[in-house]
Design a protein around this motif. Structure first.
Motif, PDB file in Angstrom:
ATOM      1  N   GLN A  28       0.837  -1.209   0.000  1.00 50.55           N
ATOM      2  CA  GLN A  28       0.000   0.000   0.000  1.00 50.55           C
ATOM      3  C   GLN A  28       0.865   1.249   0.000  1.00 50.55           C
ATOM      4  O   GLN A  28       0.651   2.185  -0.775  1.00 50.55           O
ATOM      5  CB  GLN A  28      -0.866   0.049   1.264  1.00 50.55           C
ATOM      6  CG  GLN A  28      -2.129  -0.743   1.207  1.00 50.55           C
ATOM      7  CD  GLN A  28      -3.042  -0.431   2.397  1.00 50.55           C
ATOM      8  OE1 GLN A  28      -2.770   0.446   3.212  1.00 50.55           O
ATOM      9  NE2 GLN A  28      -4.122  -1.171   2.495  1.00 50.55           N
ATOM     10  N   ALA A  29       1.871   1.262   0.879  1.00 57.65           N
ATOM     11  CA  ALA A  29       2.739   2.441   0.996  1.00 57.65           C
ATOM     12  C   ALA A  29       3.463   2.704  -0.318  1.00 57.65           C
ATOM     13  O   ALA A  29       3.566   3.856  -0.760  1.00 57.65           O
ATOM     14  CB  ALA A  29       3.738   2.234   2.134  1.00 57.65           C
ATOM     15  N   GLN A  30       3.938   1.638  -0.960  1.00 54.86           N
ATOM     16  CA  GLN A  30       4.637   1.820  -2.243  1.00 54.86           C
ATOM     17  C   GLN A  30       3.703   2.393  -3.309  1.00 54.86           C
ATOM     18  O   GLN A  30       4.060   3.306  -4.047  1.00 54.86           O
ATOM     19  CB  GLN A  30       5.182   0.478  -2.740  1.00 54.86           C
ATOM     20  CG  GLN A  30       6.364  -0.030  -1.932  1.00 54.86           C
ATOM     21  CD  GLN A  30       6.753  -1.440  -2.367  1.00 54.86           C
ATOM     22  OE1 GLN A  30       6.525  -1.844  -3.494  1.00 54.86           O
ATOM     23  NE2 GLN A  30       7.331  -2.190  -1.450  1.00 54.86           N
ATOM     24  N   VAL A  31       2.470   1.840  -3.376  1.00 53.87           N
ATOM     25  CA  VAL A  31       1.518   2.317  -4.388  1.00 53.87           C
ATOM     26  C   VAL A  31       1.167   3.787  -4.136  1.00 53.87           C
ATOM     27  O   VAL A  31       1.141   4.611  -5.058  1.00 53.87           O
ATOM     28  CB  VAL A  31       0.240   1.442  -4.386  1.00 53.87           C
ATOM     29  CG1 VAL A  31      -0.830   2.035  -5.301  1.00 53.87           C
ATOM     30  CG2 VAL A  31       0.569   0.028  -4.820  1.00 53.87           C
ATOM     31  N   LEU A  32       0.941   4.120  -2.858  1.00 54.41           N
ATOM     32  CA  LEU A  32       0.573   5.512  -2.542  1.00 54.41           C
ATOM     33  C   LEU A  32       1.715   6.469  -2.874  1.00 54.41           C
ATOM     34  O   LEU A  32       1.490   7.568  -3.403  1.00 54.41           O
ATOM     35  CB  LEU A  32       0.178   5.636  -1.062  1.00 54.41           C
ATOM     36  CG  LEU A  32      -1.110   4.918  -0.672  1.00 54.41           C
ATOM     37  CD1 LEU A  32      -1.320   4.959   0.831  1.00 54.41           C
ATOM     38  CD2 LEU A  32      -2.319   5.519  -1.381  1.00 54.41           C
ATOM     39  N   ASP A  33       2.941   6.057  -2.591  1.00 52.18           N
ATOM     40  CA  ASP A  33       4.088   6.908  -2.935  1.00 52.18           C
ATOM     41  C   ASP A  33       4.197   7.094  -4.439  1.00 52.18           C
ATOM     42  O   ASP A  33       4.458   8.199  -4.925  1.00 52.18           O
ATOM     43  CB  ASP A  33       5.390   6.304  -2.386  1.00 52.18           C
ATOM     44  CG  ASP A  33       5.524   6.571  -0.895  1.00 52.18           C
ATOM     45  OD1 ASP A  33       4.757   7.408  -0.389  1.00 52.18           O
ATOM     46  OD2 ASP A  33       6.375   5.922  -0.247  1.00 52.18           O
ATOM     47  N   THR A  34       3.977   6.000  -5.187  1.00 47.07           N
ATOM     48  CA  THR A  34       4.018   6.103  -6.659  1.00 47.07           C
ATOM     49  C   THR A  34       2.931   7.055  -7.155  1.00 47.07           C
ATOM     50  O   THR A  34       3.165   7.899  -8.031  1.00 47.07           O
ATOM     51  CB  THR A  34       3.817   4.711  -7.293  1.00 47.07           C
ATOM     52  OG1 THR A  34       4.801   3.834  -6.770  1.00 47.07           O
ATOM     53  CG2 THR A  34       3.914   4.770  -8.799  1.00 47.07           C
ATOM     54  N   MET A  35       1.754   6.940  -6.569  1.00 46.91           N
ATOM     55  CA  MET A  35       0.659   7.830  -6.983  1.00 46.91           C
ATOM     56  C   MET A  35       1.014   9.282  -6.707  1.00 46.91           C
ATOM     57  O   MET A  35       0.734  10.167  -7.514  1.00 46.91           O
ATOM     58  CB  MET A  35      -0.633   7.447  -6.247  1.00 46.91           C
ATOM     59  CG  MET A  35      -1.213   6.129  -6.704  1.00 46.91           C
ATOM     60  SD  MET A  35      -2.741   5.706  -5.833  1.00 46.91           S
ATOM     61  CE  MET A  35      -3.859   6.915  -6.536  1.00 46.91           C
TER      62      MET A  35
END
Ligand code: SF4
Length: 251
Positions: A28-35
């Motif tokens: 989740q953290a990785q996806v949110l950072d990418t977003m």
């Protein structure tokens, strides 16, 4: 993958419906950072839909809270988390677990079931579960009396106790403040019905007398409330922000 597809057609506005719900926390953290990075690089606007308040706090600039298909509160992120003004938002924030075993006390949990969106309650849709329902103006309640009458109404609807006799009901709900006058007579009548095991009619009487005449059951309006954090407007759809409502009682 979906983000890449959206970006390939050069969009400015992307609706993200629960995009990280089923993911492991580290993913989740990785996806949110990418977003976040893509948002900065391509000047994107996201409409981010989620139930996880920590995710919302991480990703959002402005937050809209919905209950049963309607917006109940709208504010900037910090304003909403630090200065909530709708009872539903307050309940949501109180239900966030505190990750510290030394912290005592129970988290606020909303009572009652969510009504059907096909047949929602009149007026404010949150009123059947609201712990701050406003008193009808035709009775002369003190704040404590109204709080006790409201709790009595909720518990009778849920049949959550087994009274031994009238004195037991009085002691459970009205030991420190009992409504008088017409409201007191209605409470008497409801207690009689309960002790005769007629819970349905007791609940009907209390709902008809105390819940239905409340302004909360008649209409709902949105009010602009003072912003404490930042300068953006803050709106809450709750009659407690009317000028003539003081502490849950109409003047
Ligand atoms: S309008 Fe009434 S029922 Fe709705 S949130 Fe406000 S106090 Fe509660």
């Amino acid at each position: 993958m979906n983000l890449a597809r959206a970006l390939s057609v050069n969009l400015d506005f992307i609706v993200c419906d629960e995009p990280v719900t089923a993911l492991d926390v580290s993913i989740q953290a990785q996806v949110l950072d990418t977003m976040r990075k893509l948002q900065d690089e391509f000047w994107l606007t996201y409409l981010f839909i989620a139930h996880d308040l920590s995710v919302i706090r991480h990703i959002s600039d402005r937050v809209a809270v919905m209950y049963l298909g309607q917006l109940v509160e709208l504010a900037d992120k910090e304003e909403l988390f630090e200065n909530p003004q709708h009872p539903y938002t307050e309940a949501l924030l109180e239900s966030i677990p505190v990750p510290d075993p030394r912290v005592e006390g129970t988290r606020g949990v909303l009572e009652g079931d969510v009504p059907s969106p096909i047949d929602p309650p009149s007026g404010c849709r949150f009123r059947t579960r609201c712990p701050k329902l406003i008193a009808p103006p035709e009775y002369e309640f003190t704040q404590k009396e109204w709080a006790n009458a409201r709790r009595f109404l909720r518990e009778v609807q849920r049949r959550s106790f087994e009274p031994t006799d009238k004195a037991d009901v009085e002691a459970r709900f009205f030991a420190d403040a009992r409504p008088s006058g017409e409201a007191g007579r209605i409470v008497d009548d409801a207690i009689d019905r309960i002790t005769s095991d007629d819970w349905e009619r007791a609940a009907e009487l209390l709902v008809e007398s105390f819940a239905e005449p409340s302004i909360c059951a008649r209409q709902i309006l949105e009010y602009e409330v003072p912003t404490e954090y930042g300068t953006s407007p803050h709106a809450a759809a709750c009659h407690r922000h009317r000028d003539d409502v003081v502490g849950g009682l109409q003047e």
